[in-house]
Write an enzyme that holds these catalytic residues in place. Structure first.
Site, PDB file in Angstrom:
ATOM      1  N   GLY A 253      -3.030   4.611   1.767  1.00  0.00           N
ATOM      2  CA  GLY A 253      -3.734   3.663   2.351  1.00  0.00           C
ATOM      3  C   GLY A 253      -4.144   2.574   1.609  1.00  0.00           C
ATOM      4  O   GLY A 253      -4.813   1.492   1.925  1.00  0.00           O
ATOM      5  N   VAL A 254      -4.014   2.654  -0.033  1.00  0.00           N
ATOM      6  CA  VAL A 254      -3.970   1.873  -0.575  1.00  0.00           C
ATOM      7  C   VAL A 254      -3.056   0.970  -1.263  1.00  0.00           C
ATOM      8  O   VAL A 254      -1.845   1.409  -1.706  1.00  0.00           O
ATOM      9  CB  VAL A 254      -5.183   2.333  -1.973  1.00  0.00           C
ATOM     10  CG1 VAL A 254      -6.872   3.084  -1.168  1.00  0.00           C
ATOM     11  CG2 VAL A 254      -4.354   3.818  -2.980  1.00  0.00           C
TER      12      VAL A 254
ATOM     13  N   CYS B 298       0.932  -1.199  -0.275  1.00  0.00           N
ATOM     14  CA  CYS B 298       0.039  -0.321   0.132  1.00  0.00           C
ATOM     15  C   CYS B 298       0.975   0.658   0.119  1.00  0.00           C
ATOM     16  O   CYS B 298       2.424   1.696   1.201  1.00  0.00           O
ATOM     17  CB  CYS B 298      -1.015   0.127   0.937  1.00  0.00           C
ATOM     18  SG  CYS B 298      -2.392  -1.531   1.661  1.00  0.00           S
ATOM     19  N   ASP B 299       0.682   2.384  -0.579  1.00  0.00           N
ATOM     20  CA  ASP B 299       1.119   3.760  -0.570  1.00  0.00           C
ATOM     21  C   ASP B 299       0.192   4.608   0.502  1.00  0.00           C
ATOM     22  O   ASP B 299      -0.240   3.753   1.368  1.00  0.00           O
ATOM     23  CB  ASP B 299       0.962   4.422  -1.945  1.00  0.00           C
ATOM     24  CG  ASP B 299      -0.632   4.780  -2.123  1.00  0.00           C
ATOM     25  OD1 ASP B 299      -1.536   4.747  -1.255  1.00  0.00           O
ATOM     26  OD2 ASP B 299      -0.659   4.624  -3.808  1.00  0.00           O
ATOM     27  N   MET B 300       1.045   5.645   0.463  1.00  0.00           N
ATOM     28  CA  MET B 300       0.930   6.187   1.408  1.00  0.00           C
ATOM     29  C   MET B 300      -0.500   6.731   1.981  1.00  0.00           C
ATOM     30  O   MET B 300      -1.504   7.541   2.754  1.00  0.00           O
ATOM     31  CB  MET B 300       1.645   7.730   1.178  1.00  0.00           C
ATOM     32  CG  MET B 300       3.240   8.052   1.415  1.00  0.00           C
ATOM     33  SD  MET B 300       4.328   9.388   0.680  1.00  0.00           S
ATOM     34  CE  MET B 300       3.539  10.647   2.795  1.00  0.00           C
TER      35      MET B 300
END
Length: 133
Positions: free
Chosen positions: A21-22, A17-19
Site C-alpha cells: 500500500g505504499v 503503490c505496491d502490495m
C-alpha cells in the site's frame, strides 16, 4: 526547504503503490526524473533537441535515502537544486516532501553528464552557461 532552483507538485496514483500500500521504491526514481525533465525545460533546454544533436544527458550515479513512505492520494512536492560537480559532471540534489506537513520522504543525489556522439563526456555550451550561473 527554500534553497531549491525548481519545485514540482505531484500526487500519488493508485498504480504506483505496491502490495504493502505504499509507493514502490522504484517509482521514486520516476518522480525525480520527471522533476529533472521539467526543470530542464524551465531552463530553456529541449531534451529531445539535445538528443537529436547527439548530445545525451545521462545519469551516472544515483543515491537515494528513503525517509518515509507515500501512499495513494498523497500530495507531495519535489525540490531540485542543480550544481556543477566537475568540468563534465553535474549534480541534481532532490528532496521529496509530503504535503501538507512538509515531511521529508526522500533525499536524493543524482549525478549526470552529457555524452557526445562518440559516447565521450562533453557538456555543451548551453549547459555550461547554466552551470556557471
Amino acid at each position: 526547504m527554500s534553497d531549491y532552483d525548481f519545485r514540482l507538485d505531484l500526487e500519488v496514483r493508485d498504480y504506483e503503490c505496491d502490495m504493502q500500500g505504499v509507493v514502490n521504491n522504484s517509482v521514486y526514481q520516476n518522480y525525480l526524473e520527471h522533476a529533472r525533465h521539467e526543470f530542464i525545460k524551465q531552463l530553456g533546454l529541449d531534451f529531445a533537441e539535445l538528443t537529436r544533436r547527439r548530445i545525451n544527458l545521462v545519469v551516472v550515479r544515483a543515491e537515494l535515502d528513503y525517509k518515509g513512505s507515500l501512499i495513494s492520494g498523497d500530495r507531495f512536492w519535489i525540490g531540485t537544486r542543480l550544481e556543477k560537480i566537475s568540468p563534465v559532471r553535474f549534480g541534481f540534489f532532490q528532496d521529496i516532501f509530503r504535503k501538507p506537513d512538509d515531511r521529508l520522504m526522500l533525499s536524493g543525489k543524482i549525478i549526470g553528464t552529457a555524452l557526445n556522439e562518440r559516447g565521450r563526456p562533453r557538456v555543451p555550451e548551453e549547459i555550461q552557461r547554466i552551470l556557471s550561473r
